[in-house]
Design an enzyme around this catalytic site. Structure first.
Site, PDB file in Angstrom:
ATOM      1  N   ARG A  41       5.609 -12.898   9.974  1.00  0.00           N
ATOM      2  CA  ARG A  41       6.366 -11.768   9.464  1.00  0.00           C
ATOM      3  C   ARG A  41       7.842 -11.718  10.276  1.00  0.00           C
ATOM      4  O   ARG A  41       8.086 -12.237  11.220  1.00  0.00           O
ATOM      5  CB  ARG A  41       5.568 -10.463   9.767  1.00  0.00           C
ATOM      6  N   LYS A  91       4.485   0.587   9.304  1.00  0.00           N
ATOM      7  CA  LYS A  91       4.609   1.741   8.842  1.00  0.00           C
ATOM      8  C   LYS A  91       3.945   2.955   9.516  1.00  0.00           C
ATOM      9  O   LYS A  91       4.241   4.226   9.631  1.00  0.00           O
ATOM     10  CB  LYS A  91       3.842   2.015   7.327  1.00  0.00           C
ATOM     11  N   GLU A 135       0.809  -1.174   0.051  1.00  0.00           N
ATOM     12  CA  GLU A 135      -0.026  -0.057  -0.171  1.00  0.00           C
ATOM     13  C   GLU A 135       0.919   1.281  -0.004  1.00  0.00           C
ATOM     14  O   GLU A 135       1.985   1.511   0.800  1.00  0.00           O
ATOM     15  CB  GLU A 135      -0.908   0.079   1.234  1.00  0.00           C
TER      16      GLU A 135
HETATM   17  P1  ATP Z   1       2.826  -2.264   7.771  1.00  0.00           P
HETATM   18  O1  ATP Z   1       2.248  -2.951   8.982  1.00  0.00           O
HETATM   19  O2  ATP Z   1       4.261  -1.967   7.789  1.00  0.00           O
HETATM   20  O3  ATP Z   1       1.933  -0.939   7.280  1.00  0.00           O
HETATM   21  P2  ATP Z   1       1.738  -3.702   5.776  1.00  0.00           P
HETATM   22  O4  ATP Z   1       1.785  -5.246   5.863  1.00  0.00           O
HETATM   23  O5  ATP Z   1       0.517  -3.114   6.129  1.00  0.00           O
HETATM   24  O6  ATP Z   1       2.805  -3.222   6.504  1.00  0.00           O
HETATM   25  P3  ATP Z   1       1.759  -3.629   3.081  1.00  0.00           P
HETATM   26  O7  ATP Z   1       2.219  -2.383   2.095  1.00  0.00           O
HETATM   27  O8  ATP Z   1       0.520  -3.759   3.032  1.00  0.00           O
HETATM   28  O9  ATP Z   1       2.313  -3.283   4.596  1.00  0.00           O
HETATM   29  O10 ATP Z   1       2.798  -4.580   2.764  1.00  0.00           O
HETATM   30  C1  ATP Z   1       3.050  -5.165   1.306  1.00  0.00           C
HETATM   31  C2  ATP Z   1       3.453  -6.663   1.713  1.00  0.00           C
HETATM   32  O11 ATP Z   1       4.694  -6.816   2.502  1.00  0.00           O
HETATM   33  C3  ATP Z   1       2.273  -7.509   2.364  1.00  0.00           C
HETATM   34  O12 ATP Z   1       2.203  -8.785   1.221  1.00  0.00           O
HETATM   35  C4  ATP Z   1       2.816  -7.895   3.593  1.00  0.00           C
HETATM   36  O13 ATP Z   1       2.232  -8.889   4.284  1.00  0.00           O
HETATM   37  C5  ATP Z   1       4.293  -7.651   3.527  1.00  0.00           C
HETATM   38  N1  ATP Z   1       5.082  -7.475   4.712  1.00  0.00           N
HETATM   39  C6  ATP Z   1       4.871  -6.059   5.600  1.00  0.00           C
HETATM   40  N2  ATP Z   1       5.555  -6.240   6.954  1.00  0.00           N
HETATM   41  C7  ATP Z   1       6.283  -7.306   6.804  1.00  0.00           C
HETATM   42  C8  ATP Z   1       7.146  -8.207   7.387  1.00  0.00           C
HETATM   43  N3  ATP Z   1       7.519  -7.434   8.903  1.00  0.00           N
HETATM   44  N4  ATP Z   1       7.538  -9.031   7.302  1.00  0.00           N
HETATM   45  C9  ATP Z   1       7.234  -9.931   6.214  1.00  0.00           C
HETATM   46  N5  ATP Z   1       6.256  -9.342   5.134  1.00  0.00           N
HETATM   47  C10 ATP Z   1       6.038  -8.122   5.363  1.00  0.00           C
HETATM   48 MG    MG Z   2      -0.684  -1.562   6.234  1.00  0.00          MG
END
Ligand code: ATP
Ligand code: MG
Length: 554
Positions: A258, A268, A33
């Site tokens: 994760r 984020k 995102e």
């Molecule tokens: P955040 O919680 O940091 O905002 P998010 O999962 O909401 O992370 P996205 O931009 O939706 O962020 O994530 C893109 C991809 O990265 C998703 O498939 C997510 O599952 C993966 N991802 C995010 N954080 C991690 C992590 N700590 N370890 C492994 N994969 C991750």
């Molecule tokens: Mg997110």
């Protein structure tokens, strides 16, 4: 590409799907995102998705999951593209969820027509209340049994902008009594009057993640939709959407644990808070676990890839020791970074028996472990700088550096002996007077006597001024973040008030030629990167990536 050759459970699924003919080509996607900069956790997802497709000759899309205009921005889109490339990956398709808005809308209309979605007038609070709990079933909304015609009309009016934010939502009609709360009539569209970075003001209703994501995957023909473990309970809803929207392609959602790292927050939302509240100097501050911050600090793509590979793929998500990252960047730079000398806390020495006005050029290896990296010349004269801590007036036992009457080796140069020290009015030592022994010149095979200490130095008259930025962990909590979706911890209380130390010193004169992002090993200090933002024509700024030593063992 140095992808992962060890097995893991996701790879096993793919191998089976190819063997049984369920799929003949693997298609994965990395779906960020664009509401922030990528962090090291995203690197894990990138490496996994691109690595798997690569290994099986498949394809990987970069898809921006841009369904929430209030938080998204083109600045984030651009930084994400840059970071994915920098990590060493090249996407096959570049897509935006927002390009599918019309198609998603049509799928929602289809659900309404099938009696599987309805417009609800309950407020967000009421919807939450009606949802029930883990132990109690939910309650049906009084609007649940609107007719198909009424729902179609209301949904169209939602689209046309007849209502304000939150006044109405579209919900999937599934089962308010389901033990899985995600299936208790989840919201699939909401009203948000905001300008979208891609579609502008064309839309004021936006699909929710749980509805949009499976459709995006299916539209693109993604075969294996890899996400993190907190989405496990959403898998039945994911499958429900694909099934009931009658998508031709049936992607499979697979969850993995994760990445969490000690002394690091990664969500984020938290990183944005650190930026917005001024704890750091932007998303690319070298203390941030963002890809851009790590790049600026001096991490290399290879070190990040190796680190991620070492962490493996599993369903669990214990925190990895942050020192493991340091280990991999040291390993990567050991044979690549030229070695040089820099003084971070300068103390001047006058070598009283060295001829005034004379400068001699000494030979030094650029990296003794890699002879092909060649030699350089370094100047030596009557005045040099050494580190303040390499002199003590009253040394403890086993201190082998300079103290009155003691002799040390200057790296690449001569033995010098401390004859005298000079203090200022505050009692601080500000200058040493030493003598040198011309017989002891480095490289001449002198064996007359031995000294226990070897220290580094820089010739004073042509030394290049430099700023050194030394870092400590930004977050003092060693447990590591457990889950970005979890409750807000008081992580701001754990922010280290002393995470940066800025020092003014000197480097060798040939360093005047360096470019930003060049990396060096400064003798005894560790690995440093030339900062791309702070460095100017007048002043080099070096970020310490890691010190030389670590007790960390893999
Ligand atoms: P955040 O919680 O940091 O905002 P998010 O999962 O909401 O992370 P996205 O931009 O939706 O962020 O994530 C893109 C991809 O990265 C998703 O498939 C997510 O599952 C993966 N991802 C995010 N954080 C991690 C992590 N700590 N370890 C492994 N994969 C991750
Ligand atoms: Mg997110």
């Amino acid at each position: 590409m140095d992808h992962n050759n060890t097995s893991n459970f996701i790879k096993d699924i793919i191998i089976k799907d190819l063997e049984t003919g369920k799929h003949d080509k693997v298609i994965t996607r990395f779906p960020p995102e664009p509401n922030g900069y990528l962090h090291i956790g995203h690197a894990k997802s990138i490496i996994l998705n691109f690595g798997l497709a690569d290994e099986f000759n498949g394809l990987t899309n970069l898809r921006f999951d841009d369904t929430n205009p209030a938080k998204e921005d083109i600045e984030y889109v651009n930084s994400i593209k840059e970071d994915v490339k920098w990590l060493g990956f090249d996407w096959d398709g570049l897509f935006f969820a927002s390009n599918y808005f019309e198609e998603m809308y049509n799928h929602a209309v289809l659900l309404i027509k099938k009696g599987l979605a309805y417009v609800d007038d309950l407020s967000a609070d009421e919807i939450r209340e009606y949802r029930g709990t883990l132990t109690e079933p939910g309650k049906e909304s009084p609007f649940r049994n609107r007719s198909v015609e009424e729902n179609l009309e209301l949904f169209e009016k939602m689209r046309s902008g007849n209502y304000g934010n939150g006044e109405k939502v579209l919900r999937a009609k599934i089962d308010m009594g389901s033990p899985n709360i995600n299936l208790r009539d989840p919201i699939i569209y909401r009203i948000t009057h905001a300008t979208h970075h891609n579609t502008g003001d064309k839309w004021c209703i936006y699909p929710m993640y749980a509805f949009a994501h499976p459709l995006e995957d299916a539209i693109e023909g993604v075969t294996h939709s890899i996400c993190t473990i907190e989405f496990e309970d959403q898998r039945p809803l994911y499958n429900w959407v694909v099934e009931n929207c009658e998508m031709d392609s049936k992607p499979q959602q697979i969850e993995f644990g994760r990445l969490n790292i000690t002394n690091t927050v990664m969500s984020k939302r938290k990183l944005k808070k650190l930026v917005d509240e001024g704890f750091v100097d932007g998303w690319d501050d070298p203390r941030m676990p963002t890809i851009s911050g790590m790049r600026r600090k001096g991490f290399t793509p290879a070190s990040i890839r190796e680190f991620v590979r070492e962490t493996g793929v599993s369903k669990g998500s214990g925190a990895v020791d942050s020192q493991m990252l340091d280990h991999f960047v040291r390993e990567d730079l050991k044979l690549k970074a030229p070695r040089t000398m820099g003084v971070v806390r300068p103390l001047k020495i006058v070598i009283t028996n060295y001829p005034e006005g004379q400068v001699e050029w000494l030979d030094a290896e650029n990296n003794p472990e890699v002879p092909e990296m060649g030699m350089r010349k370094i100047p030596f004269s009557r005045e040099i700088y050494i580190e303040q801590d390499d002199f003590m007036e009253n040394p403890p036992a086993k201190y082998h550096r300079l103290f009155p009457g003691n002799e040390v080796r200057l790296k690449h140069a001569y033995f010098i002996k401390c004859e005298e020290f000079i203090k200022d009015e505050n009692g601080e030592v500000i200058e040493l007077h030493c003598t040198y022994d011309p017989e002891t010149k480095s490289g001449t095979g002198f064996t007359g006597r031995k000294v226990k200490g070897t220290i580094h130095w820089v010739e004073a008259s042509v030394a290049v001024p430099a700023e050194f930025r030394l870092y400590e962990p930004l977050i003092l909590d060693e447990t590591g973040e457990d889950d970005s979706e979890g409750e807000e911890k008081t992580f701001l209380d754990h922010v280290n008030p002393n995470s940066i130390e800025i020092l003014q010193g000197f480097v060798e004169p040939n360093m005047a030629e360096t470019k930003v992002q060049d990396k060096f090993q400064f003798f005894r200090h560790g690995y440093f990167n030339v900062d791309p933002k702070m460095t100017t024509k007048e002043k080099l700024v070096f970020n310490r990536i890691v010190s030389l030593k670590s007790s960390f063992k893999l």
